[in-house]
Enzyme design. Structure first.
Site, PDB file in Angstrom:
ATOM      1  N   HIS B 187      34.376  46.403  31.379  1.00 48.34           N
ATOM      2  CA  HIS B 187      35.055  45.375  32.164  1.00 48.34           C
ATOM      3  C   HIS B 187      34.117  44.707  32.983  1.00 48.34           C
ATOM      4  O   HIS B 187      33.986  43.296  33.235  1.00 48.34           O
ATOM      5  CB  HIS B 187      36.211  46.193  33.014  1.00 48.34           C
ATOM      6  CG  HIS B 187      36.896  45.355  34.069  1.00 48.34           C
ATOM      7  ND1 HIS B 187      38.161  45.021  33.940  1.00 48.34           N
ATOM      8  CD2 HIS B 187      36.426  44.981  35.470  1.00 48.34           C
ATOM      9  CE1 HIS B 187      38.407  44.256  34.883  1.00 48.34           C
ATOM     10  NE2 HIS B 187      37.517  44.362  35.872  1.00 48.34           N
ATOM     11  N   ARG B 200      35.492  37.892  44.395  1.00 47.90           N
ATOM     12  CA  ARG B 200      36.414  38.682  43.980  1.00 47.90           C
ATOM     13  C   ARG B 200      36.582  39.875  45.192  1.00 47.90           C
ATOM     14  O   ARG B 200      35.626  40.545  45.622  1.00 47.90           O
ATOM     15  CB  ARG B 200      36.111  39.321  42.653  1.00 47.90           C
ATOM     16  CG  ARG B 200      37.218  40.278  42.258  1.00 47.90           C
ATOM     17  CD  ARG B 200      36.967  40.785  40.726  1.00 47.90           C
ATOM     18  NE  ARG B 200      38.171  41.471  40.291  1.00 47.90           N
ATOM     19  CZ  ARG B 200      37.984  41.998  38.880  1.00 47.90           C
ATOM     20  NH1 ARG B 200      37.009  41.752  38.256  1.00 47.90           N
ATOM     21  NH2 ARG B 200      39.060  42.833  38.770  1.00 47.90           N
ATOM     22  N   ASP B 209      53.348  49.459  47.693  1.00 49.82           N
ATOM     23  CA  ASP B 209      53.975  48.267  46.991  1.00 49.82           C
ATOM     24  C   ASP B 209      54.230  48.682  45.350  1.00 49.82           C
ATOM     25  O   ASP B 209      53.752  49.704  44.993  1.00 49.82           O
ATOM     26  CB  ASP B 209      53.266  46.941  46.878  1.00 49.82           C
ATOM     27  CG  ASP B 209      54.087  45.836  47.256  1.00 49.82           C
ATOM     28  OD1 ASP B 209      55.211  45.865  46.877  1.00 49.82           O
ATOM     29  OD2 ASP B 209      53.813  45.086  48.191  1.00 49.82           O
ATOM     30  N   THR B 248      51.561  35.248  39.768  1.00 47.97           N
ATOM     31  CA  THR B 248      50.289  34.844  39.958  1.00 47.97           C
ATOM     32  C   THR B 248      50.459  33.670  40.976  1.00 47.97           C
ATOM     33  O   THR B 248      51.071  32.604  40.910  1.00 47.97           O
ATOM     34  CB  THR B 248      49.641  34.020  38.743  1.00 47.97           C
ATOM     35  OG1 THR B 248      49.318  35.108  37.792  1.00 47.97           O
ATOM     36  CG2 THR B 248      48.255  33.507  39.152  1.00 47.97           C
TER      37      THR B 248
END
Lengths: 265, 265, 265, 265, 265
Positions: B187, B200, B209, B248
């Site tokens: 990744h 990031r 959550d 998103t």
């Protein structure tokens, strides 16, 4: 559409809207924005609020004139297309397709739109973003197929516009490029018979939205479009599709004056 | 953005907002809150109600001044970043990213915000919480990869901000640490080419959550960001992802005066 | 929380609310309702309507006094706990946790609450019911584990409360008791390190709601709670979970006067 | 319930509502409608709008008297049962269970209800339809099981009513009748211990709604009902269930005067 | 239905509505639109807004007269059928089924409808489009089955109308035509016993909506319709169905005067 709608429309309205020349949205770089890679395409769908229906016609016309002003003001930076969704799509009255070199330009336009007198009547029903890119698989296609894909679709008005968002599943993306190329060849072969009557444009959305692609279609022959989609459902690549539509947006493309006329009623 | 927006803005508004110095939100511990582990990050997304559009500009400016007051009052305890979502995200007009050592501090800020004159116009569209933690897999990465990850992203403004919530599936969590480490190496390798242009930050959300992670991105090159996400979809680890986005969130980072200017219109 | 909020609060409000002694919700059978099996636990989550923000403070205080009256009136039959959700949970401003020997008693309380002057400002955001039962698997655990589970969690305030509804899949329920016992042993082992800092209570919901369980947590250390949930995701039993959260409710426990103070603003 | 509610109720209200004899909804064919096959059962769930809370009590009583009139007018054709959902179910205040020989009769009643002064305060939260049919699997059960199923549930009030809609998956329907019979035998065996305390009625919905069945339960012992559902989750037939609940509706059965009293407050 | 509704209706209303002859919606090409392939069928479902209930009866009648005008104006181009959904379907009060040679004609009608005085009270609850096509599998059926399918359903009123949208899964579309034909033969065989009492019409939707098919049913015997759907769930082809209903729309077919009468109340 004008003739039918006109039957209900007082002469004064026709004078106010019908005679106004279409704003020159065909500004300098519109052609480039609509044809080049690296351009951001945004589909913004709105409903009109309940107060809109209650305004009298003069007020509605005044507000629509403001809409025209906002569109004209931004036409140097963004290419704007308009669609009437009311009567064809659930919970959507109008759609803006906006092309821009930078998404910030689109945001500026939509901000000004929503801050305007007309925009105060708009409720955002959905916004989707994508990016135009060079064709991914075409370079690997046989020469005959490349040739078949070259000619543009038939000229003439294509009143119907359909937007179908697509998300592929994880298996698709882990396939190697060769396997995906083979499936996209099958996909393209199945689509070719409708190349002339159904115009198609692809936007890449991964990361910009909860989507991988936005597919946009224009046609005057909805039955051909239906047959095209049916063909797409039958090829192997479709099995790697996790989301297709939801929503499927369907409407009719309109010039700004046509849209103003339709909404002024 | 100011120049374009300013075209519509009366001089008095520029005087009232434009000349006001940015509040010193860069308070004492902001740097620590934004860089250290063990900090709670909250993404709170709001829409403006219909009355906001109907207030006259003077009232809107008065309310925005209240917003500035609330932000200033809390800047000792929480680090607050502001984003304009309107025009880019569905049903969201603005986003607050709040970092705090204790989630109660964030709650106090958001309570005061919602109780304020400005807050009465806000409707909560979503709240997501996560926790910053020490990098989980990096210690197991090869030295070269560690070195490649070290340099910060290129300096300069990164106007676009994107938030993507993520939930892994049950299979991911039952993999042993070695297998997860190997996949995270793949990744990270795929992400490295975009390290310089896409900043990031990762938040861990399990239990706080309906999520496992919140990924936050900043960039001036949205196309690079799109390519980064596309690369992430192609690695094996992505197959263990149950939710990616939905929503998103995409917007533009703004200073408080810029946001006030945008909303005052 | 009071000191921070008090900065905005006029003296008169402090006089009206701050000096009022906490209602004696610790009525006769509260301890039994909170500890015994066969008790119904209801989690009722509300938002305040838009008119609440528009009422002046005196009216809000008057309405909150009515809330206190309703709570006091029912404290003989039901045990009521209050939580402030605003600022931490989407679309929820406050939560009532109600324990009763009969669900009709809870209905009576919530009816009176909703019919009251205060209740006219409430919109129901969600109601979930569960039943306390004797521990199902503990009798089959090894003695050491039983001993480890005995001590209560550390004393002292645990301001954060989290509610996570859970639904198991059909495969879970068709496993025989032995296999479920083995997995619950692994589950409990993984949870033990957080036994002291995270208090936990389990409600059984099958049939009473679209759930199998409601898990309720209290802690002052949210990071420990996050680690606990992460541990739960890594054990085999988690693979039999069909729904976990959706919604995850997070808020802060408050006494009635604290809640009144927070909402009076 | 009356005694507790009465504490808040002025004498005049008791005079207006409490002394009114229950309308004779036990009309001629009610027994047949509630026991025979080939009858349509409709579950219609409503919320009261925000204006209801703002009407004064005299107006509310006047409107509730209209409700009584509508119910009485239709009692010759349909059997109507009433349930108070407020305080127990999300977003539902009251439920009508209507049995009719023809669904048009039910539509007429609900139309008149919604057109009435009382109905103007109602918002439809959900409507589900089913059909009573002769027991499908019982003829194939062993004699002992048939005998065990015969006695009615224990007499006496059963205040709690629960409605759980069910959809089976495609695999269930393609099983041959023998396999389904065997599984329904296991299902029934597991349900038998709760036969006396939990009354059950089954409606077949395929085609009439997005469901295959509506299961309706009445009990005074909610814990027994919970145990019944838990037993149902453990039998093999449950694995063929695609939807169970969503929503699970829970409320208390009330006579019309009791419901009027509860809503008049 | 008129007799029952009439009991509440003042004489003047009957005079205004009841005596008006049904508009000649059976215009020239209605028969062709309802029987030929290549015709677009749209199902548009609406709710009446809260203001409708508050208008006095004279205003409602005036608005309904406008509805009649809009319907009459468009009857040359589109075939319009009306259904009362209130009392049978959630969140839907009326449905228009519109057949047109071009979808633009349908859009024009729905635009005029929504712009009309009556339309200002309508909220769009859903719009679905499909296309009639020549029978796909019938040519491959045995002669006896073809013969059995030929006779039209029994004459006489069929008051109930049910609309069920359907989406097949990807596996269905990749089956070769022979396998699909075999399954559709089994499907048709199972449906034949209900051929006389349940009228059925099929619309193809792929690409026009988030659906593959819209199935439309008319019957006076709802129990037969239920049995038909149950039979459809038991054949192999049903296992390839990804969506069935959601929503299932159920209502009663009405002439325009009947609908006006029902809504005038």
């Amino acid at each position: 559409m004008r003739s039918s709608m006109g039957t209900f429309m007082p002469v004064v309205l026709l004078a106010l809207i019908g005679l106004v020349p279409a704003p020159a949205v065909e500004a300098a770089d519109r052609d480039k924005l609509l044809s080049e890679p690296g351009v951001y395409g945004t589909f913004a769908v709105f409903t009109l609020d309940e107060d809109w229906a209650k305004e009298d016609q003069a007020t509605r016309i005044a507000h629509l004139t403001v809409l025209r002003g906002v569109v004209e003001q931004h036409r140097e930076h963004v290419a704007i297309d308009l669609y009437l969704m009311r009567g064809l799509s659930d919970h959507a009255d109008l759609m803006f397709r906006v092309h821009a070199a930078e998404l910030r330009e689109t945001q500026k336009f939509l901000l000004d739109l929503q801050s305007s007198l007309f925009g105060k009547h708009l409720k955002t029903a959905g916004i989707m973003h994508g990016l135009t890119k060079k064709a991914n698989y075409v370079p690997g296609f046989p020469d005959q197929m490349k040739a078949d894909l070259k000619p543009a679709s038939e000229p003439g008005p294509k009143p119907y516009a359909i937007v179908i968002p697509i998300r592929k599943n994880a298996d698709w993306w882990t396939l190697d490029q060769d396997k995906r190329l083979a499936m996209m060849k099958e996909h393209t072969e199945a689509a070719l018979p409708y190349h002339k009557t159904v115009k198609r444009k692809l936007y890449h959305s991964s990361g910009l939205d909860d989507l991988d692609f936005i597919t946009y279609f224009e046609t005057s022959k909805l039955e051909d479009f239906h047959s095209l989609i049916l063909s797409m459902e039958k090829v192997k690549e479709f099995q790697y599709t996790r989301r297709f539509g939801h929503p499927t947006l369907i409407g009719t493309a309109m010039s700004l004056p046509e849209l103003m006329e339709a909404l002024a009623q």
